[in-house]
Every structure is written in structure tokens, then in C-alpha cells.
Design a protein around this motif. Structure first.
Motif, mmCIF file in Angstrom:
data_model
loop_
_atom_site.group_PDB
_atom_site.id
_atom_site.type_symbol
_atom_site.label_atom_id
_atom_site.label_comp_id
_atom_site.label_asym_id
_atom_site.label_seq_id
_atom_site.Cartn_x
_atom_site.Cartn_y
_atom_site.Cartn_z
ATOM 1 N N THR A 205 0.817 -1.208 0.000
ATOM 2 C CA THR A 205 0.000 0.000 0.000
ATOM 3 C C THR A 205 0.851 1.258 0.000
ATOM 4 O O THR A 205 1.847 1.354 0.722
ATOM 5 N N LEU A 206 0.439 2.224 -0.804
ATOM 6 C CA LEU A 206 1.018 3.566 -0.792
ATOM 7 C C LEU A 206 0.023 4.531 -0.157
ATOM 8 O O LEU A 206 -1.185 4.398 -0.344
ATOM 9 N N PHE A 207 0.553 5.481 0.581
ATOM 10 C CA PHE A 207 -0.256 6.545 1.167
ATOM 11 C C PHE A 207 -0.074 7.785 0.312
ATOM 12 O O PHE A 207 1.054 8.194 0.015
ATOM 13 N N VAL A 208 -1.174 8.380 -0.127
ATOM 14 C CA VAL A 208 -1.147 9.497 -1.062
ATOM 15 C C VAL A 208 -1.783 10.717 -0.404
ATOM 16 O O VAL A 208 -2.846 10.612 0.208
ATOM 17 N N THR A 209 -1.132 11.870 -0.512
ATOM 18 C CA THR A 209 -1.702 13.115 0.008
ATOM 19 C C THR A 209 -1.827 14.121 -1.129
ATOM 20 O O THR A 209 -1.019 14.151 -2.052
ATOM 21 N N PHE A 210 -2.871 14.969 -1.029
ATOM 22 C CA PHE A 210 -3.163 15.945 -2.068
ATOM 23 C C PHE A 210 -3.039 17.356 -1.505
ATOM 24 O O PHE A 210 -3.217 17.574 -0.310
ATOM 25 N N ILE A 252 -3.613 3.416 -1.734
ATOM 26 C CA ILE A 252 -3.674 2.590 -2.928
ATOM 27 C C ILE A 252 -3.036 1.240 -2.618
ATOM 28 O O ILE A 252 -1.862 1.176 -2.254
ATOM 29 N N VAL A 253 -3.823 0.189 -2.742
ATOM 30 C CA VAL A 253 -3.301 -1.168 -2.563
ATOM 31 C C VAL A 253 -2.979 -1.720 -3.948
ATOM 32 O O VAL A 253 -3.857 -1.799 -4.815
ATOM 33 N N PHE A 284 2.833 3.185 2.934
ATOM 34 C CA PHE A 284 1.868 3.247 4.027
ATOM 35 C C PHE A 284 2.416 2.500 5.229
ATOM 36 O O PHE A 284 2.823 1.334 5.124
ATOM 37 N N VAL A 285 2.451 3.174 6.378
ATOM 38 C CA VAL A 285 2.924 2.556 7.622
ATOM 39 C C VAL A 285 1.830 2.707 8.664
ATOM 40 O O VAL A 285 1.660 3.782 9.238
#
Length: 309
Positions: A205-210, A252-253, A284-285
Motif C-alpha cells: 500500500t502507498l499513502f497518497v496526500t493531495f 492505494i493497494v 503506508f505505515v
């Protein structure tokens, strides 16, 4: 020089004045399991920023969901490192940073802030943060800090006892050729439910910020990564918001860990432009509470984010 507020007003009134600071500190040391001393320095820095012309920093942070508070903490730690790092090469490298290198913290401010601000005001910031920590935070947060440190010590003792005694009584330390290390691996395998070679979703998983003010739609994110990496997305979780609100983060997985490796290319955080709008991605943590429960987006945490100072 005016005496500190803590010495001129009753302690009960002083704590009431700092109630929102105390609530945020509890989130850091309890829900996010952050280091109590480190968290106090962060509160001191945020309060110092309020004193030098950045209003409502704590209030704005408290308005965020917990997973974004954790991101703000990570960005704020970079700011603190500008003040505490005496390595000249590191300081020179940091001086080239722009405001969008701390995008979430910038989005909370009514005027521009960047790592360069902390470097240009380093001496004043070091003195101001330490003065705020000593005169305000120690009095306002000291009792919570002591409780958190005692709880951490107790948790470590429980963890040590769990290894030595297990859930059914003392473990047999006569492991023969397997040894203690092998027994620990076996214990970890048992705790993971014997999943074998299945890679957990969190590890894919990635962690995405806008950026605040630049709305990014779910279809734009999917289209961007699909065009670049093919059919790579297993699931995409956008932050749940009201119809008139902008999502500030997503998870996002991916089907494969290798896709994440290609995206990050060894970096801890990468910036992309999706249809002219900046997004930041990192691994993602999940943060675990002291109870071992994973803090994930969409979960209700029971805090009143509408509190006022």
C-alpha cells in the motif's frame, strides 16, 4: 520580561487554557504511540509558530483526521531537524527546500511556510521553542507525559513477559539446535496466523496526500498509475468526505510490492503531478495504539475535533 502564564494564573485555569494542546498531545502519545519527549517538543514548536504569526496551528491540526495528524507530525519532525541538525552539509541541502516539501503543514497556514523559514530563523526558533517547552508545555502537559512514559515502561514489561511466558505459561528455553532466534521466528509466524507467502495488503500500500485547494478525483489517480504501470491497482481508498469537501489523502493497494518499488525508486517520498495537481506518495505505515489496534482511515476515534481554545 513578563513572567510565564503558568506562574500568574491558577493551575486549573492554566490547564483549561491549554485544553486543546493537551487533547492533541494525548493523540500523539496515546493514539499514535509517539515518543512523549519528542511530542512535547513538537507541541512547543507549533505553539511557538502561533506566537510568531502563524495563528491557530493547533486548532487546525486538531481539525484533521488522525491519519493526517500523523503526516503532519512527520513533516513537523523535518522542521525540528532543521533546528537541531548541526551538520553543515545537511543544513545547506535543507536550505534549497521549498514550501511544497511540507505540503500538509503549509496547507494549514494562512501564509507561506517552508523549511527555509526555519533555517533563516534558526537561532530565534531554537530559543523560542525551548522557552515555550520549558514555560508552557512542561506545566500544561507534564502530567500526561509522565503517564505516557509509565505506560510505555509497563507495555515493554508486558511484551518481555509475553515472550518469556507466552499465553499458556512459561516457554521452554531449551530449544536445542533451533535456538532462541528460531523460536522467536516461530512465535512470530504463529502470531501472523501462518499466512505463509501471502503478502499483507498493508505491505502493498502507498499513502497518497493531495494539496489543499486542488481537488484530485479518484478516477484521475487510477488513470495516472494505470497508464504508467498497467493494471497494477487492487483497491483504492479515497478519504470519505462530504460532497462539498476535498479529499486530502488516499490509500492505494497494489497487486505487487514490485510496483511500489518502481514508483518510489528508493526514495521515502515522491511527488507527482496529476493533471497539473501535485500529489505526494510514500509507503503506508499503519500506526498501532498501545492496545495493538491498528489505526486506519475511516475508523472513529472518539475525539471532538471541533473544540476551541
Amino acid at each position: 520580561m513578563d513572567p510565564p502564564l503558568s506562574s500568574t494564573v491558577p493551575q486549573e485555569d492554566f490547564l483549561m487554557f491549554h485544553q486543546m494542546d493537551r487533547d492533541l498531545y494525548k493523540i500523539l502519545v496515546t493514539n499514535l504511540s509517539r515518543d512523549p519527549s519528542e511530542s512535547m517538543r513538537l507541541l512547543a514548536m507549533w505553539l511557538w509558530l502561533e506566537k510568531v504569526g502563524f495563528p491557530n496551528v493547533v486548532k487546525n491540526i486538531m481539525s484533521l483526521p488522525i491519519i493526517l495528524i500523523n503526516e503532519i507530525v512527520d513533516e513537523s519532525m523535518i522542521c525540528l531537524s532543521c533546528l537541531t541538525n548541526n551538520n553543515n552539509a545537511s543544513v545547506i541541502a535543507m536550505s534549497s527546500y521549498e514550501a511544497n516539501d511540507i505540503p500538509l503543514l503549509q496547507s494549514l497556514m494562512e501564509k507561506e511556510i517552508s523549511l527555509k523559514f526555519f533555517l533563516q530563523n534558526r537561532v530565534e526558533a531554537i530559543r523560542g521553542v525551548e522557552k515555550t517547552r520549558r514555560e508552557d508545555c512542561m506545566s500544561a502537559l507534564g502530567d500526561i507525559m509522565q503517564q505516557a512514559m509509565m505506560r510505555n515502561i509497563a507495555d515493554r514489561m508486558v511484551e518481555n513477559n509475553s515472550f518469556l511466558f507466552g499465553s499458556t505459561g512459561p516457554m521452554n528455553l531449551q530449544f536445542g539446535s533451533v535456538g532462541i532466534a528460531g523460536a522467536m521466528v516461530q512465535q512470530q509466524s504463529n502470531n501472523n496466523g501462518g499466512r505463509g507467502g501471502i503478502i499483507p495488503a498493508d505491505d502493498r500500500t502507498l499513502f497518497v496526500t493531495f494539496s489543499k485547494g486542488y481537488r484530485v478525483e479518484e478516477w484521475e489517480v487510477k488513470e495516472f498509475f494505470s497508464m504508467a504501470y498497467g493494471d497494477c491497482i487492487e483497491t483504492l481508498f479515497m478519504q470519505e468526505t462530504q460532497a462539498n469537501e476535498q479529499p486530502l489523502f488516499a490509500r492505494i493497494v497494489f497487486h505487487k510490492v514490485s510496483t511500489i518499488d518502481m514508483i518510489l525508486r528508493g526514495a521515502s517520498k515522491v511527488k507527482f503531478s496529476i493533471n497539473g495537481k501535485h500529489v505526494w506518495v510514500r509507503k503506508f505505515v499503519p500506526k498501532r495504539a498501545n492496545t495493538g489496534r491498528i489505526m486506519i482511515p475511516g475508523e472513529t476515534y472518539g475525539f471532538d475535533f471541533g473544540a476551541t481554545r
